[in-house]
Write an enzyme that holds these catalytic residues in place. Structure first.
Site, PDB file in Angstrom:
ATOM      1  N   ALA A  20      62.314  53.014  64.564  1.00 21.10           N
ATOM      2  CA  ALA A  20      63.517  52.641  64.002  1.00 21.10           C
ATOM      3  C   ALA A  20      64.330  52.656  64.990  1.00 21.10           C
ATOM      4  O   ALA A  20      64.301  53.589  65.925  1.00 21.10           O
ATOM      5  CB  ALA A  20      63.750  53.401  62.717  1.00 21.10           C
ATOM      6  N   CYS A  21      65.498  51.889  65.154  1.00 19.29           N
ATOM      7  CA  CYS A  21      66.294  51.897  66.188  1.00 19.29           C
ATOM      8  C   CYS A  21      67.777  51.438  65.805  1.00 19.29           C
ATOM      9  O   CYS A  21      68.088  51.071  64.962  1.00 19.29           O
ATOM     10  CB  CYS A  21      65.878  50.882  67.112  1.00 19.29           C
ATOM     11  SG  CYS A  21      63.983  50.791  67.478  1.00 19.29           S
TER      12      CYS A  21
END
Ligand code: SF4
Ligand code: SF4
Lengths: 379, 504
Positions: A20-21
């Site tokens: 996730a970012c």
């Protein structure tokens, strides 16, 4: 990509990484260049979206003095890799200038590699003269990435460059001295929260081919379908990340097939059949054909992506908006981010902030106000 | 009746319940039950019973219990009871042993060794009751890329497209011919396909004229080795044309509809004289090679003005991947692969039980080969033979199918109990028979409804499984083997399936 790696069975392919970012992008639509402060502070603001295992920046309008040459940012884990790459470069390119990318040794990071930049022009021989410069460069970059151990090309476009590594984005920025040394008219940035990954600088984002860069947040559930389709078009994945698949899909559709983002976004995030059913005849035909032909490139599952290349940046989120994206504008500056907070942090007096609909691209183009097209239907 | 044979089933009647209403007598076409006026009770000839359970289900007092006959020879793993009985039958008749439905031998069922994925934490699962979930699928050839014209602001598609046929759910009824099955059963399939927005397959027995206008649009019409019922109108009324090369239950074998079954209506539909045997040769005698196949494909396309996708159906045999690749290059828009467990109305038992390979392995091999050759999107793949539930459908699609054919499952939905006696023409469920007395037991309205229910039920389940995987359109599952894991499989099997073992 372009280098087929043979596995006895697909079963042997490495498993895909998941992550996730946090994402951020800013562009001046008049083409005015500015420093990295905004991108860096935005990433600081959304520190929770990363875990210090990867951060990076892409900057456009970076090398105006060398704008006619391909700028190769290449990392080496050891001297041998550098020697190998350089003899390969000399064979394939005319190198007009090269140097080590300046770094700040006081910034303490995990195993920093040697990162070098080369400004080159293709040296095409024989049959390859029929290839476009771009295709030639892509094939050479892919050769280095897949066949020379301990070397990795960060970026290979003209008048742009990628700086990335293992660490929080602000640490990477400090390490490469982005705020002091560089200016550009378009910055994108990425902070990473991988769930299973070894610390490897080449694995950080932005992911780039030529002057295309992709920063992406999400977990694509259609990965296997997408990857197999891309393989049929000679893109062989080497990193096994969603971002890689996204980048190849963008390259195939936009660079090789020349489709505009307005069409590509309808391939990645197509309208529902129920909606298509109610469109007028012409649109109906267009959208059902797109869906039918490019079904394997529907990107399913949650994603937000910011893609940039020369003079253009666009953001897109999946069709049922399982990941956020926010756009903002102030004068000639247009922002895209996974978090509104990041935008407001670097530009508290925004003229406009909006959340586009799922599957609706925000297209930021130099000299145009196309980004406002996504405004009326925003949520 | 054969001598020296143990009965296959035992008929137990609870005399305290039996009211001698004679329902069982009327229901059993095998004349098992009869009323003995002297004894004033029902008597049974168990040796004629095929275990179809019709009488047991319809007995109003639940007095009947039909179960496999418990008598056993001396146990012997090699010489099983079935082998012994078959030997005795052949010793008596000198003939080939016939059977119906699909292979019932314990070959490994790979579906049962594949498990599906679901989203946890990193990716949200999707609730199909609240979010859109799309199953629509297009069958046919897709171009590699689209030429798009961007002039004057509008977007226009320049490429000429091959014909494609949409189905609302990736489940299609597989070939069952009028003749092999009753008019009622045939009509039930047609009605259900139309109502559910999918397709049925006429098999090789033609499409009755009166059904063409209403159901042609949902029909896959077959052109098989006997060429029964093929005329221009037949081809042009259909959605898809299918060249039948082979069938999973009897690869390499033709067909034979005995003359007794060729009634007036069947003779008209098949375009053969009434009462003559309808013989389908083993090969198509104008197809002895891949070029010949290509000629027939294009002849059919010519005959239909290139408006219909042409499918080619083969049995899954050893080099199925190479054959499939040749078929696509020969111009097939859809390739249908029928596996080892595919059903039939009649086949030599020895063939049904020993020839062909499982659909799971064939499908994985074909999908992989076509991708390696870069021609996977030039055709759709229909997987057939042994699809028993919605999970099998999902697994087939993840292995690379575009959609599946269901035959046996559809018959069971209509009432079939897999007694395997389809070839006798005495189907007590009114499915595989031309006897009007038996056939009228099947009401197309009711059977059609049951089929539609089946498709709805499966589609809902498919949506649930997709949602769990975080996928909201079926096309994102196609060939997505990352969502499969093998359990209890050997290395080579995982390799062929291209699937990791669970935990890998
Ligand atoms: S053949 Fe069927 S109907 Fe006849 S006795 Fe056996 S189970 Fe009952
Ligand atoms: S269709 Fe009829 S005869 Fe054939 S297996 Fe089913 S119940 Fe038996």
């Amino acid at each position: 990509m372009l280098v087929k790696r043979c596995f006895a069975s697909e079963r042997r392919l490495p498993a895909k990484e998941s992550e996730a970012c946090g994402l951020f992008g800013v562009m001046d639509i008049t083409g005015k260049r500015f420093g990295g402060e905004m991108a860096i502070s935005a990433m600081k603001n959304i520190k929770v979206r990363g875990n210090g295992l990867g951060g990076g920046f892409a900057v456009y309008g970076l090398y105006p003095e060398y704008r006619d040459y391909y700028a190769l940012h290449i990392m080496f884990q050891n001297k041998m890799a550098k020697e190998q790459v350089e003899s390969y470069l000399v064979e394939n390119f005319n190198i007009v200038y090269d140097e080590e990318i300046p770094t700040n040794p006081d910034v303490n990071l995990f195993c920093p590699p040697l990162v070098w930049r080369y400004f080159v022009a293709p040296k095409k021989k024989g049959e390859e003269q029929a290839l476009s410069d771009d295709d030639f460069v892509v094939s050479r970059v892919m050769y280095i990435n897949t066949s020379i151990e301990d070397a990795c090309v960060f970026s290979s476009g003209k008048d742009m460059g990628v700086f990335k590594g293992v660490g929080f984005p602000e640490e990477i920025a400090a390490y490469f001295r982005l705020a002091e040394l560089y200016a550009g008219y378009l910055w994108t940035a990425h902070s990473r929260f991988p769930t299973n990954t070894p610390g490897w600088w080449g694995g950080a984002h932005p992911f780039s081919i030529l002057d295309w860069t992709v920063v992406h947040n999400g977990e694509i559930s259609s990965y296997g379908t997408n990857r197999r389709f891309l393989e049929m078009h000679n893109y062989y994945c080497t990193l096994f990340t969603d971002t890689e698949v996204m980048a190849y899909a963008v390259d195939l559709l936009m660079r090789r097939q020349g489709l505009p983002i307005e069409v590509v976004s309808r391939i990645f995030a197509p309208p529902l059949w129920d909606l298509i059913e109610h469109m007028e005849e012409r649109e109906k035909k267009l959208y059902s054909t797109l869906r039918m032909v490019y079904a394997p490139l529907l990107i399913n599952g949650p994603f937000t992506v910011i893609v940039a290349h020369q003079n253009e940046m666009f953001g897109l989120t999946d069709r049922i908006r399982l990941r956020p994206i926010t756009a903002g504008a102030k004068g000639d500056l247009v922002f895209l981010s996974s978090e509104e907070a990041a935008i407001r942090c670097v530009c508290p007096d925004l003229d406009l902030a909006w959340t586009p609909r799922g599957g609706e691209p925000v297209v930021v183009r130099q000299g145009s106000r196309d980004h406002l097209l996504s405004l009326p239907e925003s949520v | 009746m054969y001598s020296y044979l143990l009965p296959e089933f035992i008929v137990e009647r609870r005399e305290d319940r039996c009211i001698a209403c004679r329902v069982c007598e009327r229901q059993c076409a095998n004349d098992v039950h009869a009323y003995d006026p002297e004894l004033e009770r029902m008597v049974s000839r168990a040796e004629a019973c095929v275990g179809c359970q019709r009488c047991a289900v319809l007995c109003p007092t639940g007095a009947l219990l039909i179960r496999p006959h418990p008598a056993e020879y001396r146990p012997n793993s090699s010489w099983t009871r079935e082998k012994l009985q078959d030997l005795k039958k052949q010793a008596e008749t000198g003939g080939v042993i016939l059977t119906g439905s699909g292979n019932d031998k314990p070959y490994r069922i790979y579906w049962d060794h594949l498990v599906l994925n679901a989203s946890q934490v990193t990716n949200p699962s999707i609730d199909p009751l609240r979010e859109p979930m799309e199953l629509k699928t297009f069958l046919g050839r897709k171009p590699d890329t689209l030429e798009i014209d961007l002039d004057n602001g509008g977007v226009k598609i320049e490429s000429a497209l091959h014909p494609n046929v949409p189905v609302a759910t990736p489940i299609v009824f597989s070939a069952m011919s009028y003749g092999a099955i009753s008019y009622q059963a045939f009509q039930s399939l047609a009605r259900a396909a139309k109502e559910a927005g999918t397709l049925f397959n006429t098999g090789e027995g033609g499409l009755p004229k009166e059904m063409r206008a209403a159901y042609g649009g949902n029909a896959i019409v077959q052109c098989a080795s006997g060429r029964f019922g093929v005329d221009p109108e037949y081809l042009n009324c259909a959605a898809v044309i299918e060249i039948k090369i082979g069938q999973g239950a009897k690869p390499g074998i033709g067909g034979h509809l005995p003359g007794e079954k060729v009634s007036e209506n069947i003779s008209v539909t098949r375009m053969i004289p009434r009462g003559t045997d309808a013989l389908s040769p083993a090969p198509q005698h104008d197809i002895y090679s891949i070029e010949d196949l290509s000629m027939l494909i294009y002849a059919l396309k010519e005959a239909t003005n290139y408006e219909k996708p042409v499918s080619v159906k083969i049995a899954a045999v050893h080099n199925v991947a190479a054959i499939a690749s040749g078929m696509v290059r020969a111009g097939a828009d859809i390739i249908a692969i029928d596996g080892l467990r595919g059903g039939t109305g009649a086949a030599p038992k020895i063939i049904r039980d020993n020839v062909g390979i499982p659909i799971e392995l064939a499908l994985a091999a074909v999908d992989k080969r076509l991708r390696e050759e870069g021609i996977r999107n030039k055709c759709s793949i229909l997987a057939a033979g042994g699809i028993r539930c919605s999970a099998d459908v999902v697994k087939a699609i993840a292995l690379g199918a575009d959609a599946v054919y269901i035959g046996t499952a559809a018959l069971v939905a209509m009432g079939c109990t897999l007694c395997q006696k389809c070839y006798t023409g005495k189907c007590n469920w009114g499915i595989c028979t031309q006897d009007p007395y038996l056939a009228k037991r099947l009401n197309p309205e009711i059977a059609g409804r049951r089929l539609v229910n089946l498709l709805h039920g499966w589609s809902h389940e498919i949506k649930e499984m997709l949602g769990g995987m975080g996928i909201n359109a079926i096309e994102s599952l196609r060939g997505n083997r990352e969502h499969l894991r093998g359990v209890g499989l050997a290395e080579w099997e995982l390799d062929v399936l291209g699937v990791k073992g669970a935990g890998e």
